[in-house]
Structure formats: C-alpha cells, structure tokens
Motif scaffolding. Structure first.
Motif, PDB file in Angstrom:
ATOM      1  N   ILE B 283      46.964  28.728 -18.498  1.00  0.00           N
ATOM      2  CA  ILE B 283      47.161  27.743 -17.432  1.00  0.00           C
ATOM      3  C   ILE B 283      46.249  26.539 -17.670  1.00  0.00           C
ATOM      4  CG2 ILE B 283      46.824  27.344 -14.961  1.00  0.00           C
ATOM      5  CD1 ILE B 283      47.760  30.275 -14.558  1.00  0.00           C
ATOM      6  N   GLY B 284      45.030  26.815 -18.146  1.00  0.00           N
ATOM      7  CA  GLY B 284      44.111  25.726 -18.483  1.00  0.00           C
ATOM      8  C   GLY B 284      44.694  24.828 -19.560  1.00  0.00           C
ATOM      9  N   VAL B 285      45.262  25.447 -20.581  1.00  0.00           N
ATOM     10  CA  VAL B 285      45.862  24.679 -21.672  1.00  0.00           C
ATOM     11  C   VAL B 285      47.037  23.856 -21.146  1.00  0.00           C
ATOM     12  CG1 VAL B 285      47.192  24.875 -23.802  1.00  0.00           C
ATOM     13  CG2 VAL B 285      45.115  26.209 -23.524  1.00  0.00           C
ATOM     14  N   MET B 286      47.857  24.481 -20.324  1.00  0.00           N
ATOM     15  CA  MET B 286      49.019  23.771 -19.787  1.00  0.00           C
ATOM     16  C   MET B 286      48.578  22.570 -18.953  1.00  0.00           C
ATOM     17  SD  MET B 286      52.027  25.072 -17.253  1.00  0.00           S
ATOM     18  CE  MET B 286      53.111  26.009 -18.245  1.00  0.00           C
ATOM     19  N   ASN B 287      47.546  22.821 -18.129  1.00  0.00           N
ATOM     20  CA  ASN B 287      47.039  21.769 -17.262  1.00  0.00           C
ATOM     21  C   ASN B 287      46.553  20.569 -18.085  1.00  0.00           C
ATOM     22  OD1 ASN B 287      46.223  20.664 -14.779  1.00  0.00           O
ATOM     23  ND2 ASN B 287      44.121  21.297 -15.162  1.00  0.00           N
ATOM     24  N   VAL B 291      47.922  16.706 -18.287  1.00  0.00           N
ATOM     25  CA  VAL B 291      47.053  15.540 -18.077  1.00  0.00           C
ATOM     26  C   VAL B 291      47.167  14.592 -19.266  1.00  0.00           C
ATOM     27  CG1 VAL B 291      44.643  14.788 -17.943  1.00  0.00           C
ATOM     28  CG2 VAL B 291      45.417  16.710 -16.564  1.00  0.00           C
ATOM     29  N   SER B 292      47.093  15.182 -20.440  1.00  0.00           N
ATOM     30  CA  SER B 292      47.147  14.386 -21.668  1.00  0.00           C
ATOM     31  C   SER B 292      48.465  13.620 -21.755  1.00  0.00           C
ATOM     32  CB  SER B 292      46.979  15.316 -22.875  1.00  0.00           C
ATOM     33  OG  SER B 292      47.165  14.625 -24.074  1.00  0.00           O
ATOM     34  N   ILE B 293      49.548  14.276 -21.396  1.00  0.00           N
ATOM     35  CA  ILE B 293      50.858  13.630 -21.467  1.00  0.00           C
ATOM     36  C   ILE B 293      50.953  12.519 -20.431  1.00  0.00           C
ATOM     37  CG2 ILE B 293      53.290  14.056 -20.914  1.00  0.00           C
ATOM     38  CD1 ILE B 293      52.732  16.820 -22.430  1.00  0.00           C
ATOM     39  N   ASN B 294      50.386  12.782 -19.270  1.00  0.00           N
ATOM     40  CA  ASN B 294      50.394  11.772 -18.213  1.00  0.00           C
ATOM     41  C   ASN B 294      49.641  10.517 -18.657  1.00  0.00           C
ATOM     42  OD1 ASN B 294      51.400  11.310 -15.630  1.00  0.00           O
ATOM     43  ND2 ASN B 294      49.350  11.503 -14.758  1.00  0.00           N
ATOM     44  N   GLU B 295      48.475  10.764 -19.266  1.00  0.00           N
ATOM     45  CA  GLU B 295      47.669   9.637 -19.749  1.00  0.00           C
ATOM     46  C   GLU B 295      48.379   8.836 -20.828  1.00  0.00           C
ATOM     47  OE1 GLU B 295      43.131  11.435 -19.408  1.00  0.00           O
ATOM     48  OE2 GLU B 295      44.197  11.417 -21.309  1.00  0.00           O
ATOM     49  N   LEU B 314      58.593  16.475 -28.879  1.00  0.00           N
ATOM     50  CA  LEU B 314      58.336  17.867 -28.506  1.00  0.00           C
ATOM     51  C   LEU B 314      57.406  18.523 -29.529  1.00  0.00           C
ATOM     52  CD1 LEU B 314      59.778  20.143 -26.483  1.00  0.00           C
ATOM     53  CD2 LEU B 314      60.587  20.966 -28.673  1.00  0.00           C
ATOM     54  N   TRP B 315      57.754  18.322 -30.778  1.00  0.00           N
ATOM     55  CA  TRP B 315      57.008  18.919 -31.881  1.00  0.00           C
ATOM     56  C   TRP B 315      55.564  18.438 -31.880  1.00  0.00           C
ATOM     57  CZ3 TRP B 315      57.614  23.156 -34.048  1.00  0.00           C
ATOM     58  CH2 TRP B 315      57.202  23.429 -35.342  1.00  0.00           C
ATOM     59  N   GLN B 316      55.384  17.132 -31.652  1.00  0.00           N
ATOM     60  CA  GLN B 316      54.047  16.559 -31.657  1.00  0.00           C
ATOM     61  C   GLN B 316      53.142  17.229 -30.614  1.00  0.00           C
ATOM     62  OE1 GLN B 316      53.892  12.381 -30.814  1.00  0.00           O
ATOM     63  NE2 GLN B 316      51.690  12.492 -30.426  1.00  0.00           N
ATOM     64  N   PHE B 317      53.666  17.407 -29.399  1.00  0.00           N
ATOM     65  CA  PHE B 317      52.827  17.974 -28.339  1.00  0.00           C
ATOM     66  C   PHE B 317      52.677  19.479 -28.489  1.00  0.00           C
ATOM     67  CE2 PHE B 317      53.623  13.839 -26.533  1.00  0.00           C
ATOM     68  CZ  PHE B 317      52.362  13.526 -26.070  1.00  0.00           C
ATOM     69  N   LEU B 318      53.692  20.110 -29.062  1.00  0.00           N
ATOM     70  CA  LEU B 318      53.584  21.540 -29.306  1.00  0.00           C
ATOM     71  C   LEU B 318      52.486  21.803 -30.341  1.00  0.00           C
ATOM     72  CD1 LEU B 318      55.030  23.898 -28.093  1.00  0.00           C
ATOM     73  CD2 LEU B 318      56.549  23.958 -30.063  1.00  0.00           C
ATOM     74  N   ILE B 319      52.416  20.961 -31.339  1.00  0.00           N
ATOM     75  CA  ILE B 319      51.381  21.121 -32.372  1.00  0.00           C
ATOM     76  C   ILE B 319      50.005  20.869 -31.776  1.00  0.00           C
ATOM     77  CG2 ILE B 319      50.436  19.993 -34.439  1.00  0.00           C
ATOM     78  CD1 ILE B 319      53.146  20.112 -35.649  1.00  0.00           C
ATOM     79  N   GLU B 320      49.941  19.901 -30.853  1.00  0.00           N
ATOM     80  CA  GLU B 320      48.662  19.652 -30.194  1.00  0.00           C
ATOM     81  C   GLU B 320      48.223  20.890 -29.407  1.00  0.00           C
ATOM     82  OE1 GLU B 320      48.401  15.726 -28.491  1.00  0.00           O
ATOM     83  OE2 GLU B 320      47.017  16.486 -26.981  1.00  0.00           O
ATOM     84  N   ALA B 321      49.173  21.501 -28.677  1.00  0.00           N
ATOM     85  CA  ALA B 321      48.857  22.717 -27.918  1.00  0.00           C
ATOM     86  C   ALA B 321      48.472  23.850 -28.856  1.00  0.00           C
ATOM     87  CB  ALA B 321      50.055  23.121 -27.059  1.00  0.00           C
ATOM     88  N   ALA B 322      49.169  23.940 -29.980  1.00  0.00           N
ATOM     89  CA  ALA B 322      48.892  25.009 -30.949  1.00  0.00           C
ATOM     90  C   ALA B 322      47.492  24.854 -31.526  1.00  0.00           C
ATOM     91  CB  ALA B 322      49.928  24.992 -32.064  1.00  0.00           C
ATOM     92  N   PHE B 378      52.652  28.353 -22.673  1.00  0.00           N
ATOM     93  CA  PHE B 378      52.032  27.339 -21.827  1.00  0.00           C
ATOM     94  C   PHE B 378      52.068  25.935 -22.426  1.00  0.00           C
ATOM     95  CE2 PHE B 378      50.157  31.430 -20.768  1.00  0.00           C
ATOM     96  CZ  PHE B 378      50.372  31.469 -19.404  1.00  0.00           C
ATOM     97  N   GLY B 379      52.420  25.804 -23.685  1.00  0.00           N
ATOM     98  CA  GLY B 379      52.460  24.488 -24.307  1.00  0.00           C
ATOM     99  C   GLY B 379      53.873  23.934 -24.388  1.00  0.00           C
ATOM    100  N   LEU B 380      54.847  24.835 -24.294  1.00  0.00           N
ATOM    101  CA  LEU B 380      56.228  24.389 -24.481  1.00  0.00           C
ATOM    102  C   LEU B 380      56.698  23.522 -23.318  1.00  0.00           C
ATOM    103  CD1 LEU B 380      58.264  24.826 -26.717  1.00  0.00           C
ATOM    104  CD2 LEU B 380      59.245  26.702 -25.425  1.00  0.00           C
ATOM    105  N   TYR B 381      56.352  23.938 -22.115  1.00  0.00           N
ATOM    106  CA  TYR B 381      56.820  23.179 -20.951  1.00  0.00           C
ATOM    107  C   TYR B 381      56.268  21.746 -20.942  1.00  0.00           C
ATOM    108  CZ  TYR B 381      57.039  21.422 -16.212  1.00  0.00           C
ATOM    109  OH  TYR B 381      57.229  20.603 -15.129  1.00  0.00           O
ATOM    110  N   PRO B 382      54.929  21.557 -21.111  1.00  0.00           N
ATOM    111  CA  PRO B 382      54.429  20.173 -21.161  1.00  0.00           C
ATOM    112  C   PRO B 382      55.082  19.358 -22.282  1.00  0.00           C
ATOM    113  CG  PRO B 382      52.610  21.688 -20.893  1.00  0.00           C
ATOM    114  CD  PRO B 382      53.825  22.524 -21.164  1.00  0.00           C
ATOM    115  N   ALA B 383      55.235  19.985 -23.448  1.00  0.00           N
ATOM    116  CA  ALA B 383      55.836  19.273 -24.580  1.00  0.00           C
ATOM    117  C   ALA B 383      57.278  18.877 -24.256  1.00  0.00           C
ATOM    118  CB  ALA B 383      55.793  20.149 -25.828  1.00  0.00           C
ATOM    119  N   PHE B 384      57.962  19.797 -23.594  1.00  0.00           N
ATOM    120  CA  PHE B 384      59.347  19.526 -23.210  1.00  0.00           C
ATOM    121  C   PHE B 384      59.405  18.373 -22.209  1.00  0.00           C
ATOM    122  CE2 PHE B 384      63.136  20.326 -20.610  1.00  0.00           C
ATOM    123  CZ  PHE B 384      64.104  20.337 -21.606  1.00  0.00           C
TER     124      PHE B 384
END
Lengths: 238, 398
Positions: B283-287, B291-295, B314-322, B378-384
């Motif tokens: 949940i921390g990672v998702m949060n 935030v990062s995507i919002n910024e 999608l791929w870019q943010f998924l890699i960031e989460a990974a 937890f990273g897929l939803y923000p990336a999506f």
C-alpha cells in the motif's frame, strides 16, 4: 485531394457535453494548409483555438467532419493509432517548454526516437544533429535548469523536429519568453520555414502572429478571417 | 531507458524512496532471518533424529501411578508377542538403574541402561565398539559408556576399552565410548550413560519379572503404526487390564512428525508476517506511485503528446514500481541474511555444532517473489492510471 496538402480539415465541429448541456467549441471549420506553409491561428479565449489546436495535434477527435493529416484520414482513429500519428507526423512545441527536468538536452531531444523504437546509438546521433540545427550542440549535456528560457525552447523545438514531422505545431511558443528571446525563437521559425517546414502556431499575440505568412482568425468556433500577411507572397486557401 | 529514467526518479527522491521501502525492508528482513534460523534449527533437529533407528518402537504404560503394578509388562510377555504378533522380529526389555559408578578414584552417579543390537540410536563412537550379539547372547558384564561418563571416570583421557568400572558391586568391562554428542536444539540424549546388554540388565536388575518398557523391532518398517496397535492389543489381552489403563508408544516417525508440525506452525507464522508486511508495504508503494504520477501529470501529458503509447507509459511506471520494490526487498534480504546468520552463529552453531550453509537460494526466491507481488499487485494500478490519462487534461494540469 491534393497530395501537397499538409492539413485538410473539412466541416470540423467539436461539441463538449457537460451534463445535459452541449457546448459547441467548433462549428464547421474548413482549413487547408499546404506543405511548407507557415500559419498562425489567432483568436480570443473561448474562440475555439485550443480545441482547434488539440484536433490538429491529434490529441482529440472532431465530433463531426473529416481531418486529413499529410494525406491520411485521422479523424476516427483510436488512442494508440493517434499516438503513432503524433509520433510520426507531428512535432509539438509548448508554451512551458515541457522538458524532462532531470534529463539532459540530448536525451530530451531523443525521447520521441525512443518511443519510435530506435536504438540508443542512432537516437543520440540524430538528437545531436537536430540540436546542431537549432544551434545548441554545445549544450547537449546540460540539464534544462542549466539553460536559459530561450535555450530550453530551442531544445523543445529540436525535440519536435527530431522525428522529421510533417507539421510543427507550436502552442504560444513565446508565451514564457521576453521580447528579445521571442524574436530569437521567431527567427529560428523563419529559418525552419525557409528550410521547407510546415509550421502551425497558435498565439494570441498579434506581433508574434505577424511572423507567419498567413493568419487564420477564429471567433466563436468559426474561422472569421484567413489572410496572407502583408508584405509577403500572398496566399489563401479559398 | 525506462530503467535509467526510473532510477533517476528514485534517486532524485532519496528520502521518499527510502521511507517507502522501509515496510518492505522490515517485512523481508523478518521473513528471511526467521527462514535462515528455521533452516538451521530444522537441520540440527533432523540430524539429531537421524540417529534414531527407524525399524523399532518402544511401548510403555501410559500411567506410572496406581495402575502400574497391573499394567507393567512381564518379561515372559515379550517372547509371547514375538511369537503371536506378525511383523514383530524381536522384543527386548528397556530399563534404567541409577548407580554410583566408579573407576579407580573417580566416581559419578550414572544410569545403567539395557541395550540391544542394533542399538536404538546409531551414535558415533570415540573408542572401541558397540555391544556385540555375542555380548548380549552370553549376558556378558560389558558396557558402552557415554562421553559424559568417560570424562568423569577417565579424566586423564586415553582409550579406556578393556578397563573395568564398578557399579555397586558389579564389575563391567568397557568395550566402547560414544563420541561427544552434538547437543542439538532439542538437547536429547538417546544413549544411556552406561549401556549394558539387556540380558545382563535383566539378570541383575529385573526382579519379579516386571519390566518398565519394551522395545520391539519389526521386519517391515512401513507398517509400524499397525504393528504398534497389534502389540498393545496383545499386551492388554495378556495383562487383562481395565479400560482406564493405557499404553503409549514412541517411534521415530511419530517423533519426527511432532517436530515437523512445530515447524509447519512456524512456517505459517512466518507466512502470515510476510503477508501482512507485504500488504502494508504494498500500500505504501502504491501510495507513493500515485503521488509520483500526480506530480508528473504534465510530464505524462508531454510524453503522450510526443507520441508515447499507453503501453509505453504503463511500462515506464511499472518498472519504477519494480525498481522501488526490488530495492526494498533486496536490502531486507541482505539485512535478514546478516541478522539470521549472526544469530545462527552465536546461538545455534555454538550450541549444537550444526553448521549448514544458509538457504541462499530460498532467500533469493522469497525476495524475488515479494518484489514481484508488490510490483504487480500494487504498482499495476498506478501505472495503469498514468497510462490512461487524457493527454489534453494532463498537459493542462498545473
């Protein structure tokens, strides 16, 4: 349809729905721009020039009407197909430059090539050549924060040109710049125009618009004037 | 390129990156350190249990009070059981007797216990040999002594085989010395201090035919449970005991099963800790991704205007989460291996002498699984969400 046309908009309308209220932003716009033209689109706020810009830039689809870009009908494409059109046929220049802050000039310019799937070595080579074209080859490794506003906009222009687009689309390109730097950017546009680029520039600034060879004026979602700029080879699409 | 950019973002926000990954670090740390310790404990215990013979079992009365007189087996029952219960090969009495044991001027109080061949636990020898079939058949006065008894009775060291030790008035010749045992986490000692042939034991210590317990060897070890039931049934018939009298058995499989069920419980607890910390950290990672995507809404809008497709964003943010979750997970793994290894060294190895390589592969796989689950759950939803942004809205975002 002439293959010499860069843009061909026919009876374009765009209506935004807000609840049960329908707000017409464009009400039947016809605009043809030949290859190599340098056109300014002007109009007060609410005239529909942003909507027009979004449609020309393939960020949005018209409600009705047809739009051919570089001979290709793009008025009914889906999001990913539009993204590909933007990648291959359009170059965007924004008022706020919109460069990636933590990334140097070279990598900023190379970004569209990355999305096009071009290899790193070739990306850098082409990005460097384009930076040279806008006179910033010596700033390739500088981050945006280390560049002046005018230099940042040059980087952004290089980024817009790196994919060799059919149309360069500039939205208030001098809006964040002082007069002297603005003149600088305008002379770069002149040079690009002289080199055969097709440029569409949206602005509300009359003096900036007069750098173009043709000014299209919008009001309430319609084109109310379409004139060649005095002192130049005159041209109208009608 | 994706990787490079993701790394740049995470490095630019060092504090935020670190705080976000603390949950992951703690979670993986806990799981890995317990894993390392558990691995070592389980190994040490199974080593201890490995010495137990797996072709025999022990039967003894369930209660030693009140009913013992009636419940106690008789020596004569054993031959009856060997003759009547299928699969039982041998039956020997088990017993122990505390005695003052003496060699020269060295004295200690030790348990003399009955033993047979093969012994119940195959423990390594320091000197000499085990009791032979001949020793048992002839009820010789010989004994195998434990390391503890050896140290007390022979403080000068040296090979004591052939020397005589005295228990009370009985004299026994030492034929072997068990090696110093690894104590194991369970700290059980399967050998007696002075093991003498069960025949000798019966002659000297079993009076009135009553025996304390008996050990049975079987021909087919796969049917030990059934054989135990049959033996107890036969004992009840022979002793004609009431229903409230019970008999218990002890065998390697049952003991190992008990130990294994403890480890299963530990594993479940570790899994629960892991799952909870996974969710909290995820949940921390998702949060932070949201935030990062919002910024970076405008940046995403710019990328889209330039021609990035949904999949590319999608791929870019998924890699960031990974990258974010891998960082936390691998730091946690490293700390867990260090902590688990240190506790293992100062506690388990010192105590039991059991040294096995830490389960590096397991730790690595657990860490990878952790990182992958956090990334995708937890990273897929923000990336999506980033990929689905409308470029016009995103460009207009202040």
């Amino acid at each position: 349809m002439s293959s010499a046309l860069a843009l061909d908009l026919a009876q374009i309308t765009k209506t935004y729905k807000s609840g049960s209220l329908e707000v017409p932003a464009l009400q039947g716009v016809d605009l043809r721009v030949e290859r190599g033209e340098y056109v300014a689109i002007m109009g007060p706020s609410g005239s529909g020039k942003s909507t027009m810009m979004n449609i020309i830039g393939c960020l949005d689809r018209p409600t009705t009407g047809s739009y051919h870009l570089d001979g290709e009908d793009v008025s009914r494409l889906d999001d990913n197909a539009l993204a590909t059109i933007r990648l291959r046929k359009l170059g965007f220049v924004f008022q706020g430059f919109n460069l990636l802050a933590r990334t140097d000039a070279l990598k900023n310019v190379a970004l569209p090539l990355f999305y096009a799937g071009i290899g790193a070595r070739e990306r850098d080579r082409r990005a460097m050549a384009t930076l040279q074209e806008v006179g910033l080859a010596d700033r390739a490794r500088h981050k945006p924060s280390e560049l002046s506003g005018g230099q940042q906009q040059r980087v952004a222009i290089a980024r817009a040109l790196v994919n060799d687009p059919a149309v360069l689309l500039a939205d208030e390109p001098t809006g964040n710049l002082d007069t002297r730097t603005s003149a600088d950017i305008m002379s770069l546009f002149d040079a690009l125009h002289a080199g055969g680029r097709t440029i569409i520039m949206v602005t509300h600034d009359e003096s900036i618009a007069r750098n173009a060879r043709r000014i299209v004026r919008l009001l309430d979602g319609r084109i109310v004037a379409d004139d060649a700029v005095a002192g130049d080879r005159s041209f109208t699409s009608f | 390129m994706y990787f490079e950019e993701a790394l740049r973002v995470l490095v630019a926000n060092k504090m935020r990156t670190f705080l976000t990954t603390i949950g992951l670090i703690i979670g993986v740390f806990a799981v890995i350190s317990i894993e390392v310790l558990g691995h070592s404990m389980a190994g040490s215990i199974s080593e201890t249990l490995g010495a137990l013979a797996d072709n025999s079992f022990v039967v003894f009365p369930g209660s030693f009070q009140g009913n013992f007189e009636r419940a106690a087996m008789r020596l004569s029952d054993l031959s009856n059981i060997v003759a009547t219960v299928p699969n039982v090969a041998t039956a020997v009495p088990i017993g122990g007797q505390r005695e003052l044991v003496r060699y020269a001027h060295n004295v200690g109080r030790f348990t003399l216990s009955s033993d047979s061949n093969p012994p119940f636990a195959n423990l390594p020898l320091a000197y000499g040999s085990y009791l032979s079939d001949d020793d048992i058949a002839n009820a010789r006065d010989v004994g195998v002594i434990s390391w503890r008894a050896y140290q007390r009775l022979f403080p000068a060291g040296g090979d004591p085989t052939g020397e005589s030790i005295y228990a009370g008035t009985h004299r026994y010749v030492v034929v072997g010395v068990l090696a110093e045992p690894r104590r194991g986490v369970l700290n059980v000692n399967f050998g007696g201090d002075v093991s003498i042939p069960y025949t000798t034991y019966v002659r000297e210590f079993v009076h009135g035919d009553r025996i304390f317990a008996a050990r049975f060897t079987v021909r087919d070890s796969s049917t030990i449970p059934q054989t135990e039931v049959a033996v107890i049934k036969r004992i009840r018939e022979l002793r004609q005991v009431a229903k409230d009298v019970t008999y218990q058995t002890f065998d390697k499989a049952a003991f190992t099963g008990g130990v294994n069920s403890i480890f299963t419980a530990v594993t479940i607890v570790v899994a629960l800790i892991g799952a909870v910390s996974l969710i909290v950290a995820g949940i921390g990672v998702m949060n932070i991704m949201l935030v990062s995507i919002n910024e970076r809404t405008r940046e995403i809008g710019t990328r889209k205007a330039i021609g990035a497709r949904r999949g590319q964003i999608l791929w870019q943010f998924l890699i960031e989460a990974a990258l974010l979750s891998s960082f936390g997970c691998f730091v946690g793994m490293a700390l867990g291996l260090i902590a688990g290894g240190t506790i293992n060294n100062v506690y388990i190895v010192k105590l039991t002498g059991y040294t096995a390589a830490p389960p590096y592969l397991q730790a690595f796989l657990i860490t990878i699984a952790f990182a992958a689950i956090v990334t995708f759950a937890f990273g897929l939803y923000p990336a999506f969400r980033a990929a689905s942004l409308d470029p016009i809205e995103a460009l207009r975002y202040e």
